[in-house]
Design an enzyme around this catalytic site. Structure first.
Site, short mmCIF file in Angstrom:
data_model
loop_
_atom_site.label_atom_id
_atom_site.label_comp_id
_atom_site.label_asym_id
_atom_site.label_seq_id
_atom_site.Cartn_x
_atom_site.Cartn_y
_atom_site.Cartn_z
N LYS A 196 0.84 -1.21 0.00
CA LYS A 196 0.00 0.00 0.00
C LYS A 196 0.88 1.25 0.00
O LYS A 196 0.63 2.20 -0.75
CB LYS A 196 -0.93 -0.01 1.22
N ASP A 216 -10.88 3.50 4.65
CA ASP A 216 -11.31 2.10 4.68
C ASP A 216 -12.83 1.97 4.79
O ASP A 216 -13.38 0.88 4.70
CB ASP A 216 -10.69 1.38 5.88
N GLN A 272 -4.08 -0.79 9.96
CA GLN A 272 -4.11 -2.16 9.42
C GLN A 272 -4.65 -3.11 10.48
O GLN A 272 -4.15 -3.17 11.60
CB GLN A 272 -2.70 -2.58 8.99
#
Ligand code: NDP
Length: 300
Positions: free
Chosen positions: A54, A121, A98
């Site tokens: 990412k 997200d 994460q």
């Protein structure tokens, strides 16, 4: 019948091209460099690989990338302080923590601390609500990637029957919202569903998001259906050498590809789209935070 293999890598590459163009335009026209901060707590090897990918792709898109690696022993309070600092940082337009985080940290507290305006997200209650009622904002990355793959493959999804296997907040629930928006008839299945093979056999579109290697078999698939395999299951592969692993999806690819009209491979299907959609969301949040309309060609 042998299914068409849906090439997520190539679709993701096209999307990244558009993202790089928008990043460039935000910079040249508005002096904005979209910034994504990634926070990782602990040393989960799978998470390390995802985070590295990412961060690398963020930089490749001409965007600003910051990576914060906290030790396994970091307290929840320390993570919260970092998230609050990033919320206030004007160079940052997207914050990604994460998951999973270590057990002593409650991920819900972390998620609810992220500024919804920077929630790339789409995990915060505000983002989930916006998605449900169709307001502009980031769209959950993996579901958005699945939708783009489907639209590229099928065009108009209106009236098709989609069966989503899995009801997680991360994948199953948001993809259902997106498919409803597309006028699909959606059935959600889960671990308590009775006669799952019968249900899946009704589907024009199968979304498999279960986390069980090769659970969905070819004889569960209707002839010509489109199969999107979200599952990523890392399996020991001693035949490849000591300690080696390989990835399997939730669909038994060998049998399903004999029946389906089109199917995503694992790897190379949904995975590449998920990362590209994260970057697309960062362009969206960078635009919205600065009072600009997000580009319409980044979302399905
Ligand atoms: P979760 O474990 O959160 O959810 C799994 C879902 O599958 C649950 O709703 C569960 O039902 C359901 N389920 C479990 N067993 C069965 C069964 N035997 N029959 C029917 N349903 C079942 O997983 P996630 O949604 O987070 O992830 C799913 C998969 O997708 C994983 O392999 C994950 O690694 C992968 N993934 C891939 C991504 C990508 O970029 N390609 C991104 C995110 C995830 P219940 O609710 O009843 O327990």
């Amino acid at each position: 019948m042998t299914a068409k293999i849906i090439d997520g890598k190539s679709l993701a590459e096209g999307l990244r091209g558009r993202i790089a163009g928008h990043a460039q335009r935000l910079k040249s026209d508005h002096g904005i460099t979209p910034g994504l901060a990634i926070v990782i707590v602990g040393h989960d090897p799978g998470s390390q690989v995802y985070v590295a990918q990412k961060a690398k792709q963020t930089v490749e898109m001409g965007m600003h990338s910051e990576k914060y690696e906290l030790p396994e022993t970091a307290s929840e309070a320390e993570v919260l302080v970092l998230v609050q600092k990033l919320n206030a940082d004007r160079a940052i337009h997207g914050i990604l923590v994460q998951l999973p985080v270590p057990d002593h940290i409650d991920s819900r507290n972390i998620i609810q601390t992220i500024d919804p305006a920077k929630d790339v997200d789409c995990f915060t209650p505000a983002s989930v609500g916006k998605l449900a009622i169709g307001l502009p904002g980031p769209i959950s990355c993996t579901p958005l990637g699945c939708l783009m793959l489907l639209r590229d493959q099928l065009g108009d999804l209106s009236g098709l029957h989609a069966v989503v296997v899995g009801r997680s907040n991360l994948v199953g629930k948001p993809i259902t919202q997106l498919l409803l928006r597309e006028n699909c008839t959606v059935t959600m299945a889960h671990s308590r569903t009775r006669d799952l093979p019968f249900i899946v056999r009704q589907a024009d579109i199968v979304i498999a998001a279960v986390g069980r290697p090769e659970m969905i078999k070819g004889d569960w698939i209707k002839l010509g259906a489109t199969v999107i395999d979200v599952g990523i299951n890392r399996i020991d592969a001693p035949e490849r050498g000591p300690g080696k692993t390989r990835l399997l999806g939730d669909v038994d690819f060998a049998s399903a590809s004999q029946v389906a009209g089109a199917i995503t491979p694992v790897p190379g299907g949904v995975g590449p789209m998920t990362i590209a959609c994260l970057l697309a969301n960062t362009i969206t949040t960078a635009s919205l935070i600065n009072g600009l309309m997000p580009p319409s060609d980044l979302i399905a």
